[in-house]
Design a protein around this motif. Structure first.
Motif, PDB file in Angstrom:
ATOM      1  N   THR A 166       0.823  -1.204   0.000  1.00  0.00           N
ATOM      2  CA  THR A 166       0.000   0.000   0.000  1.00  0.00           C
ATOM      3  C   THR A 166       0.861   1.260   0.000  1.00  0.00           C
ATOM      4  O   THR A 166       1.791   1.374   0.793  1.00  0.00           O
ATOM      5  CB  THR A 166      -0.923   0.022   1.230  1.00  0.00           C
ATOM      6  OG1 THR A 166      -1.768  -1.128   1.210  1.00  0.00           O
ATOM      7  CG2 THR A 166      -1.788   1.277   1.240  1.00  0.00           C
ATOM      8  N   MET A 167       0.552   2.172  -0.903  1.00  0.00           N
ATOM      9  CA  MET A 167       1.243   3.462  -0.959  1.00  0.00           C
ATOM     10  C   MET A 167       0.571   4.405   0.028  1.00  0.00           C
ATOM     11  O   MET A 167      -0.616   4.694  -0.080  1.00  0.00           O
ATOM     12  CB  MET A 167       1.172   4.041  -2.371  1.00  0.00           C
ATOM     13  CG  MET A 167       1.869   5.384  -2.525  1.00  0.00           C
ATOM     14  SD  MET A 167       1.487   6.181  -4.135  1.00  0.00           S
ATOM     15  CE  MET A 167       2.152   4.989  -5.288  1.00  0.00           C
ATOM     16  N   LYS A 168       1.337   4.899   0.986  1.00  0.00           N
ATOM     17  CA  LYS A 168       0.799   5.834   1.973  1.00  0.00           C
ATOM     18  C   LYS A 168       1.126   7.259   1.538  1.00  0.00           C
ATOM     19  O   LYS A 168       2.282   7.591   1.285  1.00  0.00           O
ATOM     20  CB  LYS A 168       1.384   5.534   3.353  1.00  0.00           C
ATOM     21  CG  LYS A 168       1.000   4.163   3.906  1.00  0.00           C
ATOM     22  CD  LYS A 168       1.582   3.959   5.290  1.00  0.00           C
ATOM     23  CE  LYS A 168       1.166   2.618   5.878  1.00  0.00           C
ATOM     24  NZ  LYS A 168       1.711   1.477   5.108  1.00  0.00           N
ATOM     25  N   ILE A 169       0.078   8.088   1.457  1.00  0.00           N
ATOM     26  CA  ILE A 169       0.193   9.419   0.872  1.00  0.00           C
ATOM     27  C   ILE A 169      -0.148  10.487   1.898  1.00  0.00           C
ATOM     28  O   ILE A 169      -1.137  10.362   2.626  1.00  0.00           O
ATOM     29  CB  ILE A 169      -0.756   9.559  -0.337  1.00  0.00           C
ATOM     30  CG1 ILE A 169      -0.420   8.516  -1.414  1.00  0.00           C
ATOM     31  CG2 ILE A 169      -0.698  10.967  -0.922  1.00  0.00           C
ATOM     32  CD1 ILE A 169      -1.472   8.418  -2.499  1.00  0.00           C
ATOM     33  N   ALA A 170       0.666  11.552   1.936  1.00  0.00           N
ATOM     34  CA  ALA A 170       0.353  12.737   2.732  1.00  0.00           C
ATOM     35  C   ALA A 170       0.235  13.936   1.804  1.00  0.00           C
ATOM     36  O   ALA A 170       1.118  14.161   0.960  1.00  0.00           O
ATOM     37  CB  ALA A 170       1.430  12.996   3.782  1.00  0.00           C
ATOM     38  N   PHE A 171      -0.852  14.677   1.930  1.00  0.00           N
ATOM     39  CA  PHE A 171      -1.048  15.891   1.152  1.00  0.00           C
ATOM     40  C   PHE A 171      -0.535  17.091   1.940  1.00  0.00           C
ATOM     41  O   PHE A 171      -0.991  17.351   3.056  1.00  0.00           O
ATOM     42  CB  PHE A 171      -2.531  16.108   0.864  1.00  0.00           C
ATOM     43  CG  PHE A 171      -3.078  15.293  -0.274  1.00  0.00           C
ATOM     44  CD1 PHE A 171      -3.229  15.846  -1.530  1.00  0.00           C
ATOM     45  CD2 PHE A 171      -3.439  13.967  -0.075  1.00  0.00           C
ATOM     46  CE1 PHE A 171      -3.737  15.095  -2.580  1.00  0.00           C
ATOM     47  CE2 PHE A 171      -3.950  13.212  -1.113  1.00  0.00           C
ATOM     48  CZ  PHE A 171      -4.096  13.767  -2.372  1.00  0.00           C
TER      49      PHE A 171
ATOM     50  N   SER B  50      -3.349   4.596   0.420  1.00  0.00           N
ATOM     51  CA  SER B  50      -4.024   5.071   1.621  1.00  0.00           C
ATOM     52  C   SER B  50      -3.584   6.502   1.872  1.00  0.00           C
ATOM     53  O   SER B  50      -2.377   6.779   1.929  1.00  0.00           O
ATOM     54  CB  SER B  50      -3.661   4.188   2.816  1.00  0.00           C
ATOM     55  OG  SER B  50      -4.186   4.704   4.012  1.00  0.00           O
ATOM     56  N   ILE B  51      -4.534   7.426   1.979  1.00  0.00           N
ATOM     57  CA  ILE B  51      -4.215   8.816   2.295  1.00  0.00           C
ATOM     58  C   ILE B  51      -4.182   8.942   3.812  1.00  0.00           C
ATOM     59  O   ILE B  51      -5.210   8.839   4.479  1.00  0.00           O
ATOM     60  CB  ILE B  51      -5.237   9.771   1.671  1.00  0.00           C
ATOM     61  CG1 ILE B  51      -5.143   9.682   0.141  1.00  0.00           C
ATOM     62  CG2 ILE B  51      -4.979  11.212   2.134  1.00  0.00           C
ATOM     63  CD1 ILE B  51      -6.203  10.456  -0.610  1.00  0.00           C
ATOM     64  N   VAL B  52      -2.979   9.140   4.349  1.00  0.00           N
ATOM     65  CA  VAL B  52      -2.809   9.108   5.807  1.00  0.00           C
ATOM     66  C   VAL B  52      -2.789  10.492   6.439  1.00  0.00           C
ATOM     67  O   VAL B  52      -2.987  10.616   7.651  1.00  0.00           O
ATOM     68  CB  VAL B  52      -1.515   8.349   6.200  1.00  0.00           C
ATOM     69  CG1 VAL B  52      -1.597   6.892   5.749  1.00  0.00           C
ATOM     70  CG2 VAL B  52      -0.271   9.028   5.636  1.00  0.00           C
ATOM     71  N   ALA B  53      -2.556  11.535   5.651  1.00  0.00           N
ATOM     72  CA  ALA B  53      -2.443  12.865   6.257  1.00  0.00           C
ATOM     73  C   ALA B  53      -2.803  13.967   5.275  1.00  0.00           C
ATOM     74  O   ALA B  53      -2.596  13.828   4.064  1.00  0.00           O
ATOM     75  CB  ALA B  53      -1.032  13.104   6.775  1.00  0.00           C
ATOM     76  N   VAL B  54      -3.342  15.050   5.835  1.00  0.00           N
ATOM     77  CA  VAL B  54      -3.581  16.289   5.105  1.00  0.00           C
ATOM     78  C   VAL B  54      -3.117  17.429   5.997  1.00  0.00           C
ATOM     79  O   VAL B  54      -3.446  17.466   7.190  1.00  0.00           O
ATOM     80  CB  VAL B  54      -5.078  16.472   4.779  1.00  0.00           C
ATOM     81  CG1 VAL B  54      -5.349  17.892   4.306  1.00  0.00           C
ATOM     82  CG2 VAL B  54      -5.530  15.474   3.723  1.00  0.00           C
TER      83      VAL B  54
ATOM     84  N   SER C  81       4.769  11.739   9.930  1.00  0.00           N
ATOM     85  CA  SER C  81       3.766  10.809   9.410  1.00  0.00           C
ATOM     86  C   SER C  81       4.460   9.582   8.829  1.00  0.00           C
ATOM     87  O   SER C  81       5.676   9.595   8.582  1.00  0.00           O
ATOM     88  CB  SER C  81       2.915  11.487   8.336  1.00  0.00           C
ATOM     89  OG  SER C  81       3.654  11.661   7.137  1.00  0.00           O
ATOM     90  N   ASN C  82       3.687   8.539   8.598  1.00  0.00           N
ATOM     91  CA  ASN C  82       4.256   7.313   8.015  1.00  0.00           C
ATOM     92  C   ASN C  82       4.102   7.279   6.501  1.00  0.00           C
ATOM     93  O   ASN C  82       4.156   6.215   5.878  1.00  0.00           O
ATOM     94  CB  ASN C  82       3.605   6.074   8.632  1.00  0.00           C
ATOM     95  CG  ASN C  82       2.117   5.961   8.305  1.00  0.00           C
ATOM     96  OD1 ASN C  82       1.498   6.923   7.859  1.00  0.00           O
ATOM     97  ND2 ASN C  82       1.529   4.786   8.540  1.00  0.00           N
ATOM     98  N   ALA C  83       3.900   8.462   5.895  1.00  0.00           N
ATOM     99  CA  ALA C  83       3.713   8.542   4.447  1.00  0.00           C
ATOM    100  C   ALA C  83       4.959   8.089   3.702  1.00  0.00           C
ATOM    101  O   ALA C  83       6.089   8.362   4.124  1.00  0.00           O
ATOM    102  CB  ALA C  83       3.358   9.965   4.042  1.00  0.00           C
ATOM    103  N   ASP C  84       4.737   7.418   2.572  1.00  0.00           N
ATOM    104  CA  ASP C  84       5.825   7.067   1.657  1.00  0.00           C
ATOM    105  C   ASP C  84       6.087   8.207   0.680  1.00  0.00           C
ATOM    106  O   ASP C  84       7.207   8.400   0.231  1.00  0.00           O
ATOM    107  CB  ASP C  84       5.469   5.823   0.824  1.00  0.00           C
ATOM    108  CG  ASP C  84       5.033   4.656   1.664  1.00  0.00           C
ATOM    109  OD1 ASP C  84       5.806   4.250   2.537  1.00  0.00           O
ATOM    110  OD2 ASP C  84       3.908   4.157   1.443  1.00  0.00           O
ATOM    111  N   VAL C  85       5.017   8.903   0.316  1.00  0.00           N
ATOM    112  CA  VAL C  85       5.115   9.937  -0.711  1.00  0.00           C
ATOM    113  C   VAL C  85       4.342  11.171  -0.265  1.00  0.00           C
ATOM    114  O   VAL C  85       3.252  11.075   0.306  1.00  0.00           O
ATOM    115  CB  VAL C  85       4.610   9.417  -2.084  1.00  0.00           C
ATOM    116  CG1 VAL C  85       3.179   8.928  -2.000  1.00  0.00           C
ATOM    117  CG2 VAL C  85       4.748  10.481  -3.171  1.00  0.00           C
ATOM    118  N   ILE C  86       4.929  12.320  -0.526  1.00  0.00           N
ATOM    119  CA  ILE C  86       4.330  13.609  -0.204  1.00  0.00           C
ATOM    120  C   ILE C  86       3.777  14.223  -1.485  1.00  0.00           C
ATOM    121  O   ILE C  86       4.510  14.384  -2.471  1.00  0.00           O
ATOM    122  CB  ILE C  86       5.374  14.564   0.416  1.00  0.00           C
ATOM    123  CG1 ILE C  86       6.033  13.930   1.650  1.00  0.00           C
ATOM    124  CG2 ILE C  86       4.736  15.904   0.737  1.00  0.00           C
ATOM    125  CD1 ILE C  86       5.087  13.571   2.772  1.00  0.00           C
TER     126      ILE C  86
END
Length: 350
Positions: free
Chosen positions: A2-7, A37-41, A92-97
């Motif tokens: 799963t790709m974890k994404i933070a905006f 999975s969008i983990v943060a905004v 955050s545990n995001a992989d990509v910003i």
């Protein structure tokens, strides 16, 4: 995986991407193998929320719609609210910003700092902000390479029209000797309206009413927007970084109806041409109004449409046209980068 994404930034472009991904989640997984999975905004205006297991997008948009904030999001013991953009990137545990903040193109901030911080923490970045790529291309590309992470910026030149991806992939193996194009839809729309008989001021007023031009249109009409895009093309496609301030730049504010009519009499049209030329090992770049023959492919590009031409030694002259702006189109440009990031990090099956 799963790709974890933070905006970082969640205005029109960020929300457009989130909506596209929500609507096409099943298709993206089935066709592209993209599970996300969008983990943060974190947004200056809307606030910030993080949950390591992912955020419910329906609840997220409900909070924005009803309360103009993401911080009404339901809480449990893992929910964190109120982080700054840099805290979100670091913790955050995001992989990509997904970096889509309102950024000053003259300084590249805060986007440059967001990119540097993400790379320092081993996180990939996709962005539509021109500033970081035009002003700090070599530094940021090197940082990403050193950390083994992805840096995507497809949307910085022609929004969702793949002006950067095409020469890198589809035209691979060619020597590209020249890039020229119409890279600003506002000015192209205005010139097209002037060809119909409107004065410069009338064309500008119409462009502003339609939302093509800002209340302060300086960046568009003086060529500054196209200048940053030329700098990116020179760096990324020609591998010859040229700072924006070194790009010869003239806008369309000196154009008038008389000049437009004179060109027509000679079988020519005016277009604001962005150009990068490679000759004898050196690269030159410019943005300026040019008179081009009626049968030039760029002369047929009208309205707010963008177009770019790659002069290739093997494939010849290749032209790509499409929208150079728009929330959906720009959101899609980020999706292009996320899909390529996913492909890059997924082992190839033999």
């Amino acid at each position: 995986m799963t790709m974890k994404i933070a905006f970082i930034g969640f205005g029109g472009v960020g929300q457009s991407l989130a909506k596209i991904m929500k609507e096409r989640q099943e298709n993206l997984n089935t066709v592209n193998g993209l599970d996300f999975s969008i983990v943060a905004v974190a947004d200056m205006r809307l606030g910030a929320v993080y949950h390591p297991d992912g955020l419910n997008l329906d609840l997220l948009f409900e909070g924005i719609s009803e309360h103009a904030t993401v911080e009404t999001y339901p809480e449990d013991h893992q929910t964190v609210k109120g982080w700054s953009s840099l805290e979100t990137i670091r913790h955050s545990n995001a992989d990509v910003i997904v970096e889509v903040t309102f950024t000053d193109v003259k300084t590249g901030e805060p986007a440059i700092s967001h990119c540097r911080t993400a790379f320092a923490h081993g996180k990939s970045v996709v962005t539509t902000n021109k500033g970081p790529v035009a002003l700090a291309y070599e530094e940021l590309v090197q940082l990403a390479e050193d950390q083994g992470v992805f840096f995507g910026f497809e949307g910085t030149v022609m929004s969702g029209t793949p002006a950067l991806r095409m020469p890198e992939t589809t035209l691979a193996g060619n020597q590209i000797t020249e890039i020229k194009g119409i890279l600003n839809g506002t000015t192209n729309y205005m010139i097209t309206e002037m060809e119909k008989g409107l004065s410069y001021n009338e064309a500008l007023e119409k462009a502003q009413k339609l939302g093509y031009a800002e209340a302060d249109p300086t960046s568009d009409v003086e060529g500054y927007d196209a200048r940053y895009k030329v700098s990116i093309l020179s760096s990324h496609v020609m591998r010859s970084p040229i700072p924006p301030y070194e790009v010869e730049c003239e806008g369309i504010s000196g154009l008038n109806l008389e000049k437009i009519k004179d060109a027509w009499k000679d079988g020519e049209k005016y277009r604001l041409i962005a150009r990068v030329e490679k000759s004898s090992g050196s690269v030159k770049a410019s943005v300026k109004p040019e008179r081009i023959p009626m049968d030039d492919p760029l002369a047929g590009v009208t309205g707010a449409t963008n177009a770019i031409v790659y002069e290739c030694d093997l494939a010849g002259s290749i032209m790509l046209t499409g929208a150079g702006a728009g929330l959906t189109e720009t959101g899609y440009s980020l999706l292009i980068d996320l899909i390529h990031y996913h492909k890059q990090r997924t082992p190839t099956k033999i």
